[in-house]
Design a protein around this motif. Structure first.
Motif, mmCIF file in Angstrom:
data_model
loop_
_atom_site.group_PDB
_atom_site.id
_atom_site.type_symbol
_atom_site.label_atom_id
_atom_site.label_comp_id
_atom_site.label_asym_id
_atom_site.label_seq_id
_atom_site.Cartn_x
_atom_site.Cartn_y
_atom_site.Cartn_z
ATOM 1 N N GLU A 231 0.834 -1.205 0.000
ATOM 2 C CA GLU A 231 0.000 0.000 0.000
ATOM 3 C C GLU A 231 0.869 1.256 0.000
ATOM 4 O OE1 GLU A 231 -3.060 -0.524 -0.582
ATOM 5 O OE2 GLU A 231 -2.838 -2.677 -0.265
ATOM 6 N N PHE A 232 2.019 1.195 0.679
ATOM 7 C CA PHE A 232 2.945 2.326 0.704
ATOM 8 C C PHE A 232 3.547 2.553 -0.687
ATOM 9 C CE2 PHE A 232 7.085 4.330 1.444
ATOM 10 C CZ PHE A 232 6.759 5.335 2.343
ATOM 11 N N LEU A 233 3.771 1.458 -1.414
ATOM 12 C CA LEU A 233 4.432 1.531 -2.712
ATOM 13 C C LEU A 233 3.507 1.947 -3.848
ATOM 14 C CD1 LEU A 233 6.531 -1.740 -2.429
ATOM 15 C CD2 LEU A 233 7.504 0.545 -2.724
ATOM 16 N N ARG A 234 2.247 1.544 -3.764
ATOM 17 C CA ARG A 234 1.344 1.636 -4.924
ATOM 18 C C ARG A 234 1.234 3.035 -5.506
ATOM 19 N NH1 ARG A 234 -4.158 -1.444 -3.482
ATOM 20 N NH2 ARG A 234 -4.658 -1.027 -5.645
ATOM 21 N N ASP A 235 1.149 4.048 -4.649
ATOM 22 C CA ASP A 235 0.962 5.409 -5.146
ATOM 23 C C ASP A 235 2.279 6.099 -5.498
ATOM 24 O OD1 ASP A 235 -1.765 5.189 -4.844
ATOM 25 O OD2 ASP A 235 -1.738 5.969 -2.800
ATOM 26 N N LEU A 236 3.407 5.431 -5.209
ATOM 27 C CA LEU A 236 4.700 6.083 -5.374
ATOM 28 C C LEU A 236 5.477 5.596 -6.589
ATOM 29 C CD1 LEU A 236 5.835 6.102 -1.633
ATOM 30 C CD2 LEU A 236 5.537 8.128 -3.054
ATOM 31 N N VAL A 237 5.375 4.313 -6.898
ATOM 32 C CA VAL A 237 6.260 3.743 -7.919
ATOM 33 C C VAL A 237 5.563 3.598 -9.263
ATOM 34 C CG1 VAL A 237 7.528 2.512 -6.126
ATOM 35 C CG2 VAL A 237 5.718 1.316 -7.359
ATOM 36 N N GLY A 238 6.357 3.699 -10.322
ATOM 37 C CA GLY A 238 5.821 3.452 -11.649
ATOM 38 C C GLY A 238 5.892 1.985 -12.014
ATOM 39 N N THR A 239 6.919 1.318 -11.487
ATOM 40 C CA THR A 239 7.118 -0.106 -11.716
ATOM 41 C C THR A 239 7.472 -0.769 -10.400
ATOM 42 O OG1 THR A 239 7.981 0.327 -13.940
ATOM 43 C CG2 THR A 239 8.408 -1.854 -13.020
ATOM 44 N N LEU A 240 6.892 -1.942 -10.140
ATOM 45 C CA LEU A 240 7.194 -2.697 -8.922
ATOM 46 C C LEU A 240 7.866 -4.008 -9.301
ATOM 47 C CD1 LEU A 240 6.938 -3.039 -5.835
ATOM 48 C CD2 LEU A 240 4.745 -4.174 -6.239
ATOM 49 N N GLU B 90 3.533 -3.011 -13.649
ATOM 50 C CA GLU B 90 3.319 -1.576 -13.825
ATOM 51 C C GLU B 90 2.354 -1.091 -12.739
ATOM 52 O OE1 GLU B 90 5.082 0.236 -16.000
ATOM 53 O OE2 GLU B 90 6.086 -1.678 -16.380
ATOM 54 N N GLN B 91 2.328 0.206 -12.509
ATOM 55 C CA GLN B 91 1.547 0.748 -11.394
ATOM 56 C C GLN B 91 0.090 0.302 -11.449
ATOM 57 O OE1 GLN B 91 0.802 5.080 -11.108
ATOM 58 N NE2 GLN B 91 1.635 4.931 -9.033
ATOM 59 N N SER B 92 -0.488 0.292 -12.630
ATOM 60 C CA SER B 92 -1.894 -0.093 -12.761
ATOM 61 C C SER B 92 -2.134 -1.570 -12.484
ATOM 62 C CB SER B 92 -2.400 0.245 -14.172
ATOM 63 O OG SER B 92 -1.647 -0.472 -15.144
ATOM 64 N N GLU B 93 -1.070 -2.380 -12.477
ATOM 65 C CA GLU B 93 -1.188 -3.818 -12.265
ATOM 66 C C GLU B 93 -0.925 -4.238 -10.825
ATOM 67 O OE1 GLU B 93 0.473 -5.438 -16.554
ATOM 68 O OE2 GLU B 93 1.929 -4.855 -15.015
#
Length: 259
Positions: free
Chosen positions: A217-226, A239-242
């Motif tokens: 949850e901390f990462l989702r709004d910050l990163v473009g790619t995980l 990708e962020q949308s995924e």
């Protein structure tokens, strides 16, 4: 254009290999995330990228310059000798910091008996002679609490304040790329929200980031790619949308819990 290009990178702590065959690209201006369980090699990989430990094989190219020696690690013949003393290291952490790859490591690595002001005074040395300069007031605008605690020793800061000080040092080193390794580890939900806002502000300032976290949850709004890091390798790139929620991703990695 890629700011950081990592190819087929392997490494660990002699004699144990921790990660293998990692490929990673960080574009200019990007925020790239890493998620994975404890003990699977995320922090070891970050220490390798910043030169704290030498890679075993592979290449690290940052801002067009290769950071590690092209030769592979030579096998050590004895566990009773420290070959790092006898042989030249394959990476130079000082050179890497001067190049602008700045690592804010996991946990409290501050000098406990130095004041906040003293710790902050050291950080700009990483960029000395490079022409890169950061206005200290911009750091205080981001972390106003630090300005209130300038005379306090680092050992007397709260966990959140220590993390703010570590991140402030990273900013004062004027990074071209900043690695943040689990900045919210062990912190309260309220402080985690504060630090999330700070990371958003750092990203908005144009500093590219590699962000390592165990909270999706901390990462989702910050990163473009995980990058999902599992057993020493990147098993998935999302990708962020995924990016799913934390519970869904954990279930996908480890299977659904049985009650």
């Amino acid at each position: 254009m890629s700011l950081l290009q990592v190819e087929n990178l392997s490494g660990g702590y002699e004699p144990t290999q921790i990660f293998s065959n990692v490929d990673l690209t960080v574009p200019e201006g990007a925020c790239v995330g890493f998620f994975g369980p404890n003990g699977h090699g995320k922090s070891t990989l970050m220490k390798t990228l910043s030169g704290v430990i030498d890679p075993w094989s592979g290449s690290i190219v940052f801002d067009g310059e290769r950071l590690n020696a092209p030769t592979e690690r030579k096998a050590r013949r004895s566990r009773n000798l420290n070959y790092d003393v006898l042989t030249r290291r394959r990476m130079d952490p000082k050179r890497i910091a001067r190049a602008g790859l700045i690592h804010v490591p996991q946990g409290s690595t501050l000098f406990p008996d130095m004041t906040v002001a003293e710790v902050l005074s050291i950080a700009p040395a990483a960029a000395r002679g490079t022409g890169r300069v950061c206005d200290p007031e911009s750091v205080f605008a981001l972390f106003p609490r630090l300005k209130e605690r300038l005379k306090s020793k680092a050992r007397f800061l709260s966990g959140g304040e220590r993390q703010m000080l570590s991140m402030a040092c990273g900013i004062l080193a004027v990074p071209k790329l900043m690695i943040l390794d689990e900045p919210t580890l062990g912190l309260s939900p309220k402080v985690r929200i504060e630090l999330s806002d700070c990371v958003h502000a750092i990203r908005a300032s144009g500093i590219p980031i590699i962000l390592v976290e165990q909270d999706v949850e901390f990462l989702r709004d910050l990163v473009g790619t995980l990058n999902v890091f599992d057993h020493g390798s990147i098993s998935r790139r999302l990708e962020q949308s995924e990016i799913p929620d934390h519970e869904t991703l954990m279930a996908e990695m480890f299977g659904k819990r049985t009650h």
